[in-house]
Design a protein around this motif. Sequence first.
Motif, PDB file in Angstrom:
ATOM      1  N   ALA A  69      53.410 -35.386 -52.608  1.00  0.00           N
ATOM      2  CA  ALA A  69      53.392 -36.589 -51.613  1.00  0.00           C
ATOM      3  C   ALA A  69      54.386 -35.977 -50.361  1.00  0.00           C
ATOM      4  O   ALA A  69      55.563 -35.366 -50.498  1.00  0.00           O
ATOM      5  N   TYR A  70      54.258 -36.638 -49.104  1.00  0.00           N
ATOM      6  CA  TYR A  70      55.252 -36.300 -47.892  1.00  0.00           C
ATOM      7  C   TYR A  70      55.333 -37.434 -47.140  1.00  0.00           C
ATOM      8  O   TYR A  70      54.278 -38.237 -47.086  1.00  0.00           O
ATOM      9  N   ASP A  71      56.388 -37.453 -46.415  1.00  0.00           N
ATOM     10  CA  ASP A  71      56.620 -38.610 -45.143  1.00  0.00           C
ATOM     11  C   ASP A  71      57.017 -37.978 -43.971  1.00  0.00           C
ATOM     12  O   ASP A  71      57.718 -38.638 -43.424  1.00  0.00           O
ATOM     13  N   THR A  72      56.547 -36.748 -43.567  1.00  0.00           N
ATOM     14  CA  THR A  72      56.767 -36.121 -42.426  1.00  0.00           C
ATOM     15  C   THR A  72      55.524 -35.768 -41.804  1.00  0.00           C
ATOM     16  O   THR A  72      54.378 -36.211 -41.798  1.00  0.00           O
ATOM     17  N   LEU A  73      55.652 -35.199 -40.732  1.00  0.00           N
ATOM     18  CA  LEU A  73      54.270 -34.696 -39.768  1.00  0.00           C
ATOM     19  C   LEU A  73      53.729 -33.582 -40.582  1.00  0.00           C
ATOM     20  O   LEU A  73      54.467 -33.000 -41.571  1.00  0.00           O
ATOM     21  N   THR A  74      52.478 -33.572 -40.686  1.00  0.00           N
ATOM     22  CA  THR A  74      51.673 -32.914 -41.570  1.00  0.00           C
ATOM     23  C   THR A  74      52.056 -31.293 -41.316  1.00  0.00           C
ATOM     24  O   THR A  74      52.466 -30.785 -42.230  1.00  0.00           O
ATOM     25  N   VAL A  75      52.188 -30.836 -39.994  1.00  0.00           N
ATOM     26  CA  VAL A  75      52.654 -29.714 -39.967  1.00  0.00           C
ATOM     27  C   VAL A  75      54.032 -29.234 -40.632  1.00  0.00           C
ATOM     28  O   VAL A  75      54.271 -28.033 -40.844  1.00  0.00           O
ATOM     29  N   ASP A  76      54.768 -30.111 -40.476  1.00  0.00           N
ATOM     30  CA  ASP A  76      56.347 -29.900 -41.044  1.00  0.00           C
ATOM     31  C   ASP A  76      56.172 -29.575 -42.642  1.00  0.00           C
ATOM     32  O   ASP A  76      56.701 -28.876 -43.163  1.00  0.00           O
ATOM     33  N   ASP A 104      43.937 -29.004 -32.785  1.00  0.00           N
ATOM     34  CA  ASP A 104      44.457 -28.560 -31.393  1.00  0.00           C
ATOM     35  C   ASP A 104      45.799 -28.770 -31.317  1.00  0.00           C
ATOM     36  O   ASP A 104      46.634 -27.876 -31.175  1.00  0.00           O
ATOM     37  N   VAL A 105      46.182 -29.857 -31.663  1.00  0.00           N
ATOM     38  CA  VAL A 105      47.666 -30.321 -31.671  1.00  0.00           C
ATOM     39  C   VAL A 105      48.387 -29.642 -32.730  1.00  0.00           C
ATOM     40  O   VAL A 105      49.373 -29.003 -32.390  1.00  0.00           O
ATOM     41  N   ASN A 106      47.910 -29.354 -34.025  1.00  0.00           N
ATOM     42  CA  ASN A 106      48.480 -28.775 -35.100  1.00  0.00           C
ATOM     43  C   ASN A 106      48.767 -27.436 -34.583  1.00  0.00           C
ATOM     44  O   ASN A 106      49.763 -26.754 -35.025  1.00  0.00           O
ATOM     45  N   ARG A 107      47.640 -26.635 -34.013  1.00  0.00           N
ATOM     46  CA  ARG A 107      47.883 -25.076 -33.569  1.00  0.00           C
ATOM     47  C   ARG A 107      48.827 -25.186 -32.687  1.00  0.00           C
ATOM     48  O   ARG A 107      49.918 -24.052 -32.656  1.00  0.00           O
ATOM     49  N   LYS A 108      48.930 -25.915 -31.713  1.00  0.00           N
ATOM     50  CA  LYS A 108      49.919 -25.874 -30.475  1.00  0.00           C
ATOM     51  C   LYS A 108      51.319 -26.065 -31.152  1.00  0.00           C
ATOM     52  O   LYS A 108      52.181 -25.324 -30.621  1.00  0.00           O
ATOM     53  N   LEU A 109      51.456 -27.052 -31.827  1.00  0.00           N
ATOM     54  CA  LEU A 109      52.898 -27.280 -32.408  1.00  0.00           C
ATOM     55  C   LEU A 109      53.414 -26.206 -33.172  1.00  0.00           C
ATOM     56  O   LEU A 109      54.682 -26.078 -33.077  1.00  0.00           O
ATOM     57  N   ALA A 110      52.614 -25.791 -34.237  1.00  0.00           N
ATOM     58  CA  ALA A 110      53.139 -25.154 -35.338  1.00  0.00           C
ATOM     59  C   ALA A 110      52.362 -23.897 -35.633  1.00  0.00           C
ATOM     60  O   ALA A 110      52.683 -23.031 -36.876  1.00  0.00           O
TER      61      ALA A 110
END
Length: 155
Positions: A69-76, A104-110
């Motif tokens: 489980a996680y509660d952060t941004l998916t990429v983090d 696209d956002v995930n690729r750009k961010l991380a």
Amino acid sequence: MHRIAIFPGTFDPFTIGHRSLVDRGLGLVDEIIVAIGTNENKRTYFPLEKRLEFIRTLYRNEPRVRVAAYDTLTVDFAHTVGARFILRGIRTVNDFEYEKNIADVNRKLAGIETFILFTEPEHTHISSSIVRELLHFGKDISDFIPPEIRDMAQT
């Protein structure tokens, strides 16, 4: 290099469509982490602990699948667990637009790549939302969730 993908979602509940995506995704990567995102603003049918239990029970004999489980941004979260990929499934054209924008956002961010598997035709009508609705009205959901967790989910 060990190829790890995360498969993020709420999984409320985990359906046969989700299972199909994980099973097929294992042919593309070395390990998949089924990542249950928590969102305090989203009302769920099953508590987080139950959803974790469902999926862990389902994959108890598959060492290449982990559940977290996680509660952060998916990429983090992906970076935290060493994942370089995100697995997603799409059922319809509408899903495609949404998933493309997020990818696209995930690729750009991380620098995280997303790979998308198309849902098998026999599963395109299945969604967790529909299954929750059926549960709410006391209907049988056995055709929509993996047999290994049916009894757990019907109670």
